[in-house]
Scaffold this motif. Structure first.
Motif, PDB file in Angstrom:
ATOM      1  N   SER A 165    -102.840 115.689 -12.478  1.00 19.68           N
ATOM      2  CA  SER A 165    -102.484 115.499 -11.081  1.00 19.68           C
ATOM      3  C   SER A 165    -101.371 116.442 -10.685  1.00 19.68           C
ATOM      4  CB  SER A 165    -102.040 114.053 -10.834  1.00 19.68           C
ATOM      5  OG  SER A 165    -100.913 113.763 -11.636  1.00 19.68           O
ATOM      6  N   ALA A 166    -101.130 116.522  -9.411  1.00 25.30           N
ATOM      7  CA  ALA A 166    -100.033 117.290  -8.836  1.00 25.30           C
ATOM      8  C   ALA A 166     -99.500 116.525  -7.648  1.00 25.30           C
ATOM      9  CB  ALA A 166    -100.503 118.679  -8.419  1.00 25.30           C
ATOM     10  N   GLY A 167     -98.292 116.904  -7.197  1.00 22.68           N
ATOM     11  CA  GLY A 167     -97.706 116.244  -6.044  1.00 22.68           C
ATOM     12  C   GLY A 167     -96.254 115.948  -6.272  1.00 22.68           C
ATOM     13  N   GLY A 168     -95.596 115.502  -5.199  1.00 19.85           N
ATOM     14  CA  GLY A 168     -94.178 115.245  -5.271  1.00 19.85           C
ATOM     15  C   GLY A 168     -93.855 114.071  -6.171  1.00 19.85           C
ATOM     16  N   ALA A 169     -92.775 114.213  -6.928  1.00 18.83           N
ATOM     17  CA  ALA A 169     -92.324 113.143  -7.805  1.00 18.83           C
ATOM     18  C   ALA A 169     -91.603 112.089  -6.965  1.00 18.83           C
ATOM     19  CB  ALA A 169     -91.392 113.704  -8.879  1.00 18.83           C
ATOM     20  N   PRO A 170     -91.590 110.845  -7.428  1.00 21.29           N
ATOM     21  CA  PRO A 170     -92.184 110.367  -8.671  1.00 21.29           C
ATOM     22  C   PRO A 170     -93.653 109.986  -8.461  1.00 21.29           C
ATOM     23  CG  PRO A 170     -90.942 108.610  -7.661  1.00 21.29           C
ATOM     24  CD  PRO A 170     -90.752 109.809  -6.784  1.00 21.29           C
ATOM     25  N   LEU A 171     -94.491 110.180  -9.440  1.00 17.57           N
ATOM     26  CA  LEU A 171     -95.907 109.831  -9.385  1.00 17.57           C
ATOM     27  C   LEU A 171     -96.145 108.557 -10.201  1.00 17.57           C
ATOM     28  CD1 LEU A 171     -97.611 113.309  -9.832  1.00 17.57           C
ATOM     29  CD2 LEU A 171     -97.368 112.000  -7.722  1.00 17.57           C
ATOM     30  N   ARG A 172     -96.965 107.675  -9.644  1.00 11.51           N
ATOM     31  CA  ARG A 172     -97.310 106.423 -10.328  1.00 11.51           C
ATOM     32  C   ARG A 172     -98.821 106.393 -10.556  1.00 11.51           C
ATOM     33  NH1 ARG A 172     -93.014 102.812  -9.979  1.00 11.51           N
ATOM     34  NH2 ARG A 172     -91.428 103.352  -8.405  1.00 11.51           N
ATOM     35  N   TYR A 173     -99.242 105.723 -11.623  1.00 13.52           N
ATOM     36  CA  TYR A 173    -100.657 105.669 -12.005  1.00 13.52           C
ATOM     37  C   TYR A 173    -101.087 104.210 -12.149  1.00 13.52           C
ATOM     38  CZ  TYR A 173     -99.809 110.540 -13.246  1.00 13.52           C
ATOM     39  OH  TYR A 173     -99.489 111.851 -13.214  1.00 13.52           O
ATOM     40  N   GLN A 174    -102.326 103.917 -11.708  1.00 15.75           N
ATOM     41  CA  GLN A 174    -102.915 102.585 -11.938  1.00 15.75           C
ATOM     42  C   GLN A 174    -104.414 102.755 -12.187  1.00 15.75           C
ATOM     43  OE1 GLN A 174    -101.616  99.201 -12.115  1.00 15.75           O
ATOM     44  NE2 GLN A 174    -103.641  99.237 -13.072  1.00 15.75           N
ATOM     45  N   TRP A 175    -104.836 102.407 -13.385  1.00 15.86           N
ATOM     46  CA  TRP A 175    -106.269 102.459 -13.713  1.00 15.86           C
ATOM     47  C   TRP A 175    -106.957 101.175 -13.282  1.00 15.86           C
ATOM     48  CZ3 TRP A 175    -108.877 106.634 -15.579  1.00 15.86           C
ATOM     49  CH2 TRP A 175    -108.114 107.713 -16.032  1.00 15.86           C
ATOM     50  N   MET A 176    -108.210 101.308 -12.838  1.00 15.09           N
ATOM     51  CA  MET A 176    -108.979 100.158 -12.339  1.00 15.09           C
ATOM     52  C   MET A 176    -110.372 100.190 -12.944  1.00 15.09           C
ATOM     53  SD  MET A 176    -107.858 100.170  -8.325  1.00 15.09           S
ATOM     54  CE  MET A 176    -108.273  98.435  -8.128  1.00 15.09           C
ATOM     55  N   LEU A 177    -110.903  99.000 -13.260  1.00 18.84           N
ATOM     56  CA  LEU A 177    -112.267  98.836 -13.781  1.00 18.84           C
ATOM     57  C   LEU A 177    -113.067  97.997 -12.804  1.00 18.84           C
ATOM     58  CD1 LEU A 177    -114.538  98.930 -15.873  1.00 18.84           C
ATOM     59  CD2 LEU A 177    -113.416  97.029 -17.071  1.00 18.84           C
ATOM     60  N   ASN A 178    -114.151  98.583 -12.304  1.00 17.59           N
ATOM     61  CA  ASN A 178    -115.013  97.869 -11.344  1.00 17.59           C
ATOM     62  C   ASN A 178    -114.198  97.302 -10.189  1.00 17.59           C
ATOM     63  OD1 ASN A 178    -117.266  98.418 -12.975  1.00 17.59           O
ATOM     64  ND2 ASN A 178    -116.950  96.542 -14.172  1.00 17.59           N
ATOM     65  N   ASN A 179    -113.272  98.163  -9.659  1.00 18.15           N
ATOM     66  CA  ASN A 179    -112.443  97.847  -8.491  1.00 18.15           C
ATOM     67  C   ASN A 179    -111.377  96.800  -8.766  1.00 18.15           C
ATOM     68  OD1 ASN A 179    -113.811  99.657  -6.773  1.00 18.15           O
ATOM     69  ND2 ASN A 179    -115.440  98.158  -6.452  1.00 18.15           N
ATOM     70  N   GLN A 180    -111.133  96.459 -10.045  1.00 21.39           N
ATOM     71  CA  GLN A 180    -110.088  95.504 -10.384  1.00 21.39           C
ATOM     72  C   GLN A 180    -109.007  96.227 -11.194  1.00 21.39           C
ATOM     73  OE1 GLN A 180    -109.979  92.379  -9.229  1.00 21.39           O
ATOM     74  NE2 GLN A 180    -111.876  92.921  -8.134  1.00 21.39           N
ATOM     75  N   PRO A 181    -107.708  96.067 -10.852  1.00 16.20           N
ATOM     76  CA  PRO A 181    -106.632  96.755 -11.591  1.00 16.20           C
ATOM     77  C   PRO A 181    -106.533  96.250 -13.029  1.00 16.20           C
ATOM     78  CG  PRO A 181    -105.731  95.169 -10.037  1.00 16.20           C
ATOM     79  CD  PRO A 181    -107.197  95.237  -9.753  1.00 16.20           C
ATOM     80  N   GLU A 222    -102.032  99.379 -17.570  1.00 12.98           N
ATOM     81  CA  GLU A 222    -102.603 100.726 -17.661  1.00 12.98           C
ATOM     82  C   GLU A 222    -102.042 101.572 -16.528  1.00 12.98           C
ATOM     83  OE1 GLU A 222    -104.046 101.680 -20.202  1.00 12.98           O
ATOM     84  OE2 GLU A 222    -104.587  99.773 -21.149  1.00 12.98           O
ATOM     85  N   THR A 223    -100.803 102.084 -16.729  1.00 16.64           N
ATOM     86  CA  THR A 223    -100.100 102.795 -15.665  1.00 16.64           C
ATOM     87  C   THR A 223     -99.667 104.198 -16.106  1.00 16.64           C
ATOM     88  OG1 THR A 223     -98.046 101.731 -16.367  1.00 16.64           O
ATOM     89  CG2 THR A 223     -99.298 100.654 -14.601  1.00 16.64           C
ATOM     90  N   ARG A 224    -100.343 104.748 -17.097  1.00 15.04           N
ATOM     91  CA  ARG A 224    -100.082 106.122 -17.519  1.00 15.04           C
ATOM     92  C   ARG A 224    -101.234 107.011 -17.077  1.00 15.04           C
ATOM     93  NH1 ARG A 224    -100.412 106.820 -22.651  1.00 15.04           N
ATOM     94  NH2 ARG A 224     -98.834 108.460 -22.875  1.00 15.04           N
ATOM     95  N   TYR A 225    -100.990 108.327 -17.204  1.00 16.43           N
ATOM     96  CA  TYR A 225    -102.037 109.265 -16.804  1.00 16.43           C
ATOM     97  C   TYR A 225    -103.200 109.253 -17.792  1.00 16.43           C
ATOM     98  CZ  TYR A 225    -100.315 112.443 -20.451  1.00 16.43           C
ATOM     99  OH  TYR A 225     -99.964 113.002 -21.626  1.00 16.43           O
TER     100      TYR A 225
END
Length: 854
Positions: free
Chosen positions: A159-175, A179-182
């Motif tokens: 990814s790219a963009g202004g810091a700080p960047l946050r991550y959230q992985w989702m399975l079948n539209n559910q968080p 799982e908050t790393r790249y």
């Protein structure tokens, strides 16, 4: 620079000291000193003193004294573009305050960096510029993975963009919790972890969602098979299903026909209950298994063999009937399969006509067509053809219909038959009883009141409602009247209000065991409306309901020690004590009011046996005109004598009116008056015996009982009897009315009626009530409906003003959707040549309305 680098451990110690002020996102917030924060955290690309490109390898992201800066791997610092020249920035509260050197321009700096020295001038630091913050971007999205069961799975995102960047992985539209790393790692994939994965990246400027990465096991997909073809038998119940080989349960199913999804068809089989010709087509089913595989079946061609065209088995029979009678034609066809009905088209003289039904009988089909109230115009030849998916039959042999007599207005309508009619008077069990009044509803049902305890053999006390064919309406509530203390009972007055409610007046003891008021209101189904409280009132015999729902009654009431001989009840039901106050005991005497009508302007013409004096002192004997408030209208002068008696009144469309009564001078029994109250000398009627008989006006045609009341005469415009009209009863005709179709209704004490001058032998048994053809076949055409004011009450109703034609029926219909083929009748009125109001309830926020004539 070397000195600065010697202080790097101390600087990092200070960075850790201020860890609570971190602006990092996701993994960057948790990196230890010396670790890399992951791709995209810094976005500053410059060379350090060793010539190494630090790129995005940001070890820490911190804020000191409100100013964000980055600590890179090599120990250099990064400050935002636009930092003020000469700004003093303290890295700690006491030590190493820095002073910015050189130009601090947005996006521009010599050699790509700024130099700063501490305030004491002991050390010099290089300060790299950080670009302005931007929205997150996905530079490398995650990709599909096909692992083995229990095998490892890793998903990555750049990814790219202004810091700080946050991550959230989702399975079948559910968080996914935690799982908050790249990077997302699964050590041993399980079926519950299969599906569609996305990563949502966010920073203070917004968020972005990656494309879908699908994770499904590397296992063989199921094999789904259907039969290549499947024949259906029309009318039979049958089904077929799919065969699934391999795959992982559980399985789900969705059926399709001709490429279109079939809602609700989600079982392993599909059924046809029963099968129809329209079921033919190409079917397939899509099966989903527990490993995420989605597999369509092979197509199955469903066939339905077409039958042979129907065959004529029996033709309708010819018939000869009386005008007004009912005839039914029947034809029979043979058609296969036996439980699928063909369609049938009846024809008259070779031209298709509407109507008819089809009935099944063990492989043969009966086509039935019924004609009611037959007229001369119905005569002709009738045949029919039957059609199914295989074709159309030959026509049946034609049946010839011969109609005897005529459908002239004076002929008895054979489609109306009330049977034995009234029986047994209340106070005389040996008497046959009598009819004392009737009213016709807009739907052509008839309410009859009188002195009887049974009607056509069924218990009906004093009131009954008849259907349009003369049968008893079972939906109308039956009532029980008792006699007065003197053994008397009479129910002479009945009227129908525009809202369908019914007023009844008379002289009785109790109604349904409790009500003793001689004026009651019934709901449209005949039940007692207990909300109507007329107050203390003596029995009356005459009721009139105006178009606005106002009720007039010729009963008597005492109001403020003054007698009221005319009583008015507005539509709400509350007694109007001010109406008719101009009539006092000294001004109103004799038999009271016995006939009246309402003009379009609301004024009332009143007849009877009374004396009244208007405000100007002019005497009004037995015929007068009232203003809408019940006061005498001074412009009306009848010039009748005190001995004249008026019994019944009926208005003509031009304001003139008819009257029957007992007059001292000629014409003795039937007169026509001008709107001013003067006798119309252009009218001279020789009819005798109609002094107490009703007068009926239909489309300005006048009907009166004549010759001691046994005959019904039709008058010409000059008052002469129209000899082309002939109706004779074997006893009195006491009441007349006309329905919305222009059919004449007569009631009295007769038991048989002879009608039609061209067929004097046409005598029909009718006890007490009969219906004549009237003008039912000669209603003048109406080319348009003229609507006036439109009034809408939100959540309440909608009203139209309709300019009506005399004798024409107007029907207001509604529906809630233009695509709905069905209209609902809200109100029906019969035109009288005036502007009338039609109203309908407004259900919801929108509706569609129309007014039609019939």
């Amino acid at each position: 620079m070397v000195e600065a680098m010697r202080d790097l451990p101390m600087l990092r110690t200070l960075v850790r000291f201020f860890l609570g002020l971190c602006l990092g996102v996701g993994a960057a917030a948790d990196v230890a000193d010396g670790d890399y924060g992951g791709p995209g955290l810094g976005g500053v690309y410059t060379k350090n003193s060793a010539g190494k490109e630090t790129g995005p390898e940001v070890a820490q992201l911190r804020v000191f004294n409100g100013t964000p800066y980055s600590v890179f791997e090599d120990g250099s610092l990064g400050f935002p573009i636009g930092s003020s020249l000469g700004e003093v920035i303290s890295l700690t509260e006491a030590d190493y305050p820095l002073f910015l050197l050189g130009p601090a321009l947005a996006g521009v700096a010599p050699n790509g960096h700024l130099m700063a020295t501490n305030v004491d001038g002991g050390f010099t630091y290089r300060l790299d510029l950080i670009p302005p913050a931007t929205m997150p971007q996905v530079t490398v999205p995650p990709t599909d993975v096909t692992p083995e069961l229990n095998g490892p799975v890793s998903l990555f995102i750049n990814s790219a963009g202004g810091a700080p960047l946050r991550y959230q992985w989702m399975l079948n539209n559910q968080p996914l919790a935690g799982e908050t790393r790249y990077r997302l790692d699964i050590a041993h994939i399980q079926p519950s972890q299969l599906g569609s994965y996305v990563c949502v990246i966010s920073n203070p400027q917004g968020s972005v969602t990656s494309s879908v990465a699908r994770v499904k096991l590397n296992v063989p997909a199921p094999v789904v098979t259907l039969p290549a073809t499947f024949p259906l038998t029309p009318g039979a119940n049958t089904s077929f299903g799919t065969t699934v080989t391999g795959g992982q349960p559980p399985f789900t199913y969705q059926w399709y026909k001709n490429g279109e999804l079939l809602p609700g068809k989600t079982e392993f089989s599909i059924g046809f209950f029963p099968a129809a010709f329209t079921d033919a087509g190409t079917y397939y089913v899509v099966v989903n298994d527990g490993f995420g595989n989605s597999v369509p079946s092979n197509p199955c061609q469903v066939t339905v063999p077409l039958p042979d065209a129907p065959l004529v088995f029996a033709s309708p029979q010819s018939a000869t009937v009386e005008a007004g009678a009912t005839v039914t034609f029947r034809a029979r066809f043979y058609s296969q399969p036996p439980n699928v009905l063909p369609t049938v088209q009846w024809r008259r003289n070779g031209v298709p006509i509407a109507g008819g039904t089809v009935l099944s009988d063990q492989g043969q089909f009966a086509a039935v067509f019924t004609l009611e109230s037959i007229k001369l115009a119905d005569a002709g030849s009738y045949d029919c053809v039957a059609s199914n998916a295989g074709g159309t039959s030959l026509p049946t042999q034609a049946a010839v219909l011969v109609v005897k007599g005529s459908d002239s207005p004076d002929r008895v309508d054979l489609s109306f038959n009330a049977g034995g009619a009234f029986e047994q008077a209340f106070n005389n069990p040996t008497s046959q009883g009598s009819i004392e009044g009737l009213a016709v509803q807009p739907d052509n049902k008839i309410i009859v009141v009188g002195s009887f305890q049974k009607w056509n053999g069924q218990a009906r006390t004093n009131i009954v409602r008849l259907n349009e064919d003369g049968s008893i309406d079972p939906t109308f509530a039956a009532h029980h009247f008792t006699t007065t203390a003197n053994g008397e009972i009479s129910v002479p007055g009945v009227a129908v209000a525009p809202d369908g409610k019914i007023y009844v007046t008379g002289n009785w003891g109790t109604l349904d065991g409790g009500n003793t008021t001689p004026l009651v209101r019934l709901n449209s189904n005949g039940t007692l409306d207990t909300t109507f409280q007329p107050g203390a009132v003596a029995p009356g015999s005459l009721l009139l309901v105006k178009s606005d729902g106002t009720l007039l009654n010729n009963g008597v009431s005492l109001v403020n020690n003054a007698i009221r001989y005319l009583l008015q009840y507005p539509a709400g039901g509350a007694f109007n004590a001010n109406f008719g106050a101009g009539f006092t005991a000294s001004r109103f005497s004799g038999s009271g009011a016995s006939g009246w009508f309402v003009n379009p302007d609301g004024t009332i013409v009143l007849g009877g046996g009374f004396g009244a004096v208007d405000a100007a002192g002019f005497a009004q004997f037995n015929l007068t005109k009232l203003n809408a408030d019940g006061s005498l209208a001074p412009s009306f002068h009848s010039f009748l004598e005190s001995g004249d008696l008026v019994n019944h009144l009926a208005r003509l469309s031009d304001g003139r009116f008819m009257a029957t009564g007992d007059f001292q001078s000629a014409p003795k029994n039937v007169r026509r008056f001008l709107a001013s109250g003067a006798v119309d000398t252009a009218f001279n009627c020789p009819v005798d015996g109609a002094a107490f008989a009703p007068v009926l006006v239909d489309l300005d045609t006048v009907y009166v009982p004549a010759n001691t009341g046994n005959n019904l005469a039709r008058l010409r415009t000059d008052g002469a009897v129209d000899d082309s009209f002939f109706v004779k009863a074997n006893d009195d005709i006491k009441f007349t009315a006309v329905d919305s179709r222009g059919r004449l209704i007569i009631a009295g004490r007769f038991t048989e009626v002879t009608g039609s001058l061209d067929d004097p032998a046409h005598t029909v048994a009718r006890k007490g009530i009969a219906r004549l053809n009237g003008r039912s076949t000669t209603t003048p055409p109406v080319t348009e409906v003229t609507l006036g004011n439109l009034n809408v009450t939100p959540g309440g109703g909608l009203g139209f003003s309709v300019a009506t034609q005399v004798g024409v029926t107007y029907v207001l219909e509604t529906k809630t959707s233009l695509t709905d083929p069905n209209w609902t009748v809200s109100q029906t009125i019969v035109g009288d040549g005036t502007t009338r109001s039609l109203e309908a309830a407004l259900a919801g926020l929108k509706g569609f309305f129309r007014v039609r004539t019939q």
